[in-house]
Design an enzyme around this catalytic site. Sequence first.
Site, PDB file in Angstrom:
ATOM      1  N   ASP A 105      31.921  85.928  28.734  1.00  0.00           N
ATOM      2  CA  ASP A 105      33.313  85.470  28.835  1.00  0.00           C
ATOM      3  C   ASP A 105      33.524  84.084  28.236  1.00  0.00           C
ATOM      4  OD1 ASP A 105      34.578  87.730  30.310  1.00  0.00           O
ATOM      5  OD2 ASP A 105      32.982  87.258  31.724  1.00  0.00           O
ATOM      6  N   HIS A 124      36.641  92.664  30.827  1.00  0.00           N
ATOM      7  CA  HIS A 124      37.000  91.782  31.948  1.00  0.00           C
ATOM      8  C   HIS A 124      38.169  90.934  31.447  1.00  0.00           C
ATOM      9  CE1 HIS A 124      36.745  89.175  35.376  1.00  0.00           C
ATOM     10  NE2 HIS A 124      36.036  88.212  34.805  1.00  0.00           N
ATOM     11  N   ASP A 149      37.840  90.908  40.761  1.00  0.00           N
ATOM     12  CA  ASP A 149      36.442  90.821  40.306  1.00  0.00           C
ATOM     13  C   ASP A 149      35.862  89.449  40.673  1.00  0.00           C
ATOM     14  OD1 ASP A 149      34.343  92.091  38.261  1.00  0.00           O
ATOM     15  OD2 ASP A 149      34.515  89.968  37.777  1.00  0.00           O
TER      16      ASP A 149
HETATM   17  P1  NDP Z   1      25.999  89.692  27.601  1.00  0.00           P
HETATM   18  O1  NDP Z   1      25.698  88.346  28.101  1.00  0.00           O
HETATM   19  O2  NDP Z   1      25.020  90.774  27.885  1.00  0.00           O
HETATM   20  O3  NDP Z   1      26.304  89.624  26.003  1.00  0.00           O
HETATM   21  C1  NDP Z   1      25.447  89.055  25.156  1.00  0.00           C
HETATM   22  C2  NDP Z   1      25.814  89.434  23.713  1.00  0.00           C
HETATM   23  O4  NDP Z   1      26.856  88.580  23.248  1.00  0.00           O
HETATM   24  C3  NDP Z   1      24.637  89.270  22.813  1.00  0.00           C
HETATM   25  O5  NDP Z   1      24.593  90.330  21.893  1.00  0.00           O
HETATM   26  C4  NDP Z   1      24.941  87.950  22.098  1.00  0.00           C
HETATM   27  O6  NDP Z   1      24.430  87.870  20.812  1.00  0.00           O
HETATM   28  C5  NDP Z   1      26.449  88.025  22.004  1.00  0.00           C
HETATM   29  N1  NDP Z   1      27.060  86.714  21.769  1.00  0.00           N
HETATM   30  C6  NDP Z   1      27.023  85.629  22.573  1.00  0.00           C
HETATM   31  N2  NDP Z   1      27.692  84.601  22.010  1.00  0.00           N
HETATM   32  C7  NDP Z   1      28.169  85.073  20.827  1.00  0.00           C
HETATM   33  C8  NDP Z   1      28.933  84.488  19.780  1.00  0.00           C
HETATM   34  N3  NDP Z   1      29.363  83.228  19.861  1.00  0.00           N
HETATM   35  N4  NDP Z   1      29.221  85.255  18.699  1.00  0.00           N
HETATM   36  C9  NDP Z   1      28.791  86.523  18.598  1.00  0.00           C
HETATM   37  N5  NDP Z   1      28.067  87.142  19.566  1.00  0.00           N
HETATM   38  C10 NDP Z   1      27.762  86.411  20.661  1.00  0.00           C
HETATM   39  O7  NDP Z   1      27.456  90.114  28.078  1.00  0.00           O
HETATM   40  P2  NDP Z   1      27.868  91.203  29.184  1.00  0.00           P
HETATM   41  O8  NDP Z   1      27.700  92.564  28.618  1.00  0.00           O
HETATM   42  O9  NDP Z   1      27.277  90.849  30.509  1.00  0.00           O
HETATM   43  O10 NDP Z   1      29.448  90.889  29.295  1.00  0.00           O
HETATM   44  C11 NDP Z   1      30.361  91.255  28.285  1.00  0.00           C
HETATM   45  C12 NDP Z   1      31.722  91.430  28.922  1.00  0.00           C
HETATM   46  O11 NDP Z   1      31.677  92.519  29.838  1.00  0.00           O
HETATM   47  C13 NDP Z   1      32.193  90.216  29.722  1.00  0.00           C
HETATM   48  O12 NDP Z   1      33.585  90.118  29.572  1.00  0.00           O
HETATM   49  C14 NDP Z   1      31.844  90.609  31.155  1.00  0.00           C
HETATM   50  O13 NDP Z   1      32.655  89.964  32.121  1.00  0.00           O
HETATM   51  C15 NDP Z   1      32.135  92.099  31.119  1.00  0.00           C
HETATM   52  N6  NDP Z   1      31.464  92.921  32.122  1.00  0.00           N
HETATM   53  C16 NDP Z   1      30.121  92.796  32.323  1.00  0.00           C
HETATM   54  C17 NDP Z   1      29.465  93.608  33.225  1.00  0.00           C
HETATM   55  C18 NDP Z   1      27.974  93.544  33.385  1.00  0.00           C
HETATM   56  O14 NDP Z   1      27.460  94.291  34.187  1.00  0.00           O
HETATM   57  N7  NDP Z   1      27.233  92.709  32.683  1.00  0.00           N
HETATM   58  C19 NDP Z   1      30.213  94.610  34.038  1.00  0.00           C
HETATM   59  C20 NDP Z   1      31.606  94.744  33.658  1.00  0.00           C
HETATM   60  C21 NDP Z   1      32.191  93.893  32.767  1.00  0.00           C
HETATM   61  P3  NDP Z   1      22.865  87.556  20.477  1.00  0.00           P
HETATM   62  O15 NDP Z   1      22.122  88.800  20.838  1.00  0.00           O
HETATM   63  O16 NDP Z   1      22.910  87.284  19.003  1.00  0.00           O
HETATM   64  O17 NDP Z   1      22.492  86.369  21.301  1.00  0.00           O
HETATM   65 MG    MG Z   2      32.369  89.893  37.449  1.00  0.00          MG
END
Ligand code: NDP
Ligand code: MG
Length: 335
Positions: free
Chosen positions: A82, A107, A190
């Site tokens: 986020d 989210h 959430d």
């Molecule tokens: P993650 O922390 O797992 O995502 C990481 C990914 O984002 C990696 O591929 C990383 O790239 C990439 N990334 C980070 N910074 C950048 C950037 N500046 N530019 C391009 N890519 C970038 O995220 P989540 O899956 O946990 O969360 C994603 C969304 O889903 C959020 O909005 C969260 O609130 C929501 N969500 C999450 C849940 C969960 O269980 N985790 C459940 C429901 C919703 P790299 O590999 O190159 O570092």
């Molecule tokens: Mg949450």
Amino acid sequence: MQIYTNDDIRPGAIAGQRIAIIGYGSQGRAHAQNLRDSGHDVVAGVREGGKGWKNAQADGIPTAEPAEAVKGADIIAILTPDMAQAEVYKTVVEPNAKQGSALLFAHGFSIIYERIVPRDDMDVILVAPKGPGDLVRREFQRGRGVPSLFAIEKDVTGKARDRAMGYAKGNGGATGGLLETTFREETETDLFGEQAVLCGGAKELVISGFNTLTEAGYQPEIAYFECLHELKLIVDLFYEGGITKMNEFISETAKWGSVVSGPRVINAETRARMKEILSEIQSGQFAREWIAENEAGKGAYDALVKADSDQTIEAVGASLRERMAWLQTPKSEAA
Ligand code: NDP
Ligand code: MG
């Protein structure tokens, strides 16, 4: 409340639409593979050489630098953490997204707290599976799905609803059951859940119980079993059949103790503080403070998270868990 399933979604709701998944982490990796396996045209927008890039290549998902992936996409899912979304939107999405494309979130934080103000021509939609990415993928592979929320914040093209529901279906969400919400409801509930009940509340309850017993001279290992280990058994009962099922399985002594003592631990004072936490979420105060903490380099965050993991219960737990063979299976291989 209506729960939508696959039959409620217009066939071909997102047929021919190209989906760019920006960020290939917990959610991104699951969504990209599920949508691809559902027959959609998916590209992962990932930073070359990064972990996400490597995983996408290993999974056989077409990859491109985030800005390239956005070009030509009809649905752009921002699935980076986020706190990284505002910058991704400004630098990658806004200059490259085609007219009338949809911005999709899992989210609502970035939209509700106006970290992102999308271009006027874009639809703004949400598909939020109620589970972590590995479960979203695993259930899909079993022909099932994790229940998901969807929401429409802005429908500029008239296609927003089809886009959200079609994406959710391709991700397995309509097999699990699809519930409609709003960005505000999803975001505020959430945040409240994770703060007051799940990650914050439950953890502090466990630590306080553990410390109460050890300060009274009981052995930490015994306190660990009573206050942390056994919590899973109780939570499983809640999860499977609510409070009714827990009551079917626990002793009469435990039931009596729970009804007379539970409300003394969680009382009117606790509820007043829950309301305070909720109003800080609703007013945007929590978001402002968290954003400021990020901008200041996360010093307080790092210190507080470290203090949490430096507690006695952590060391005691780690050595006890080494003896629990069933916990040694890597998570990805667990059933
Ligand atoms: P993650 O922390 O797992 O995502 C990481 C990914 O984002 C990696 O591929 C990383 O790239 C990439 N990334 C980070 N910074 C950048 C950037 N500046 N530019 C391009 N890519 C970038 O995220 P989540 O899956 O946990 O969360 C994603 C969304 O889903 C959020 O909005 C969260 O609130 C929501 N969500 C999450 C849940 C969960 O269980 N985790 C459940 C429901 C919703 P790299 O590999 O190159 O570092
Ligand atoms: Mg949450």
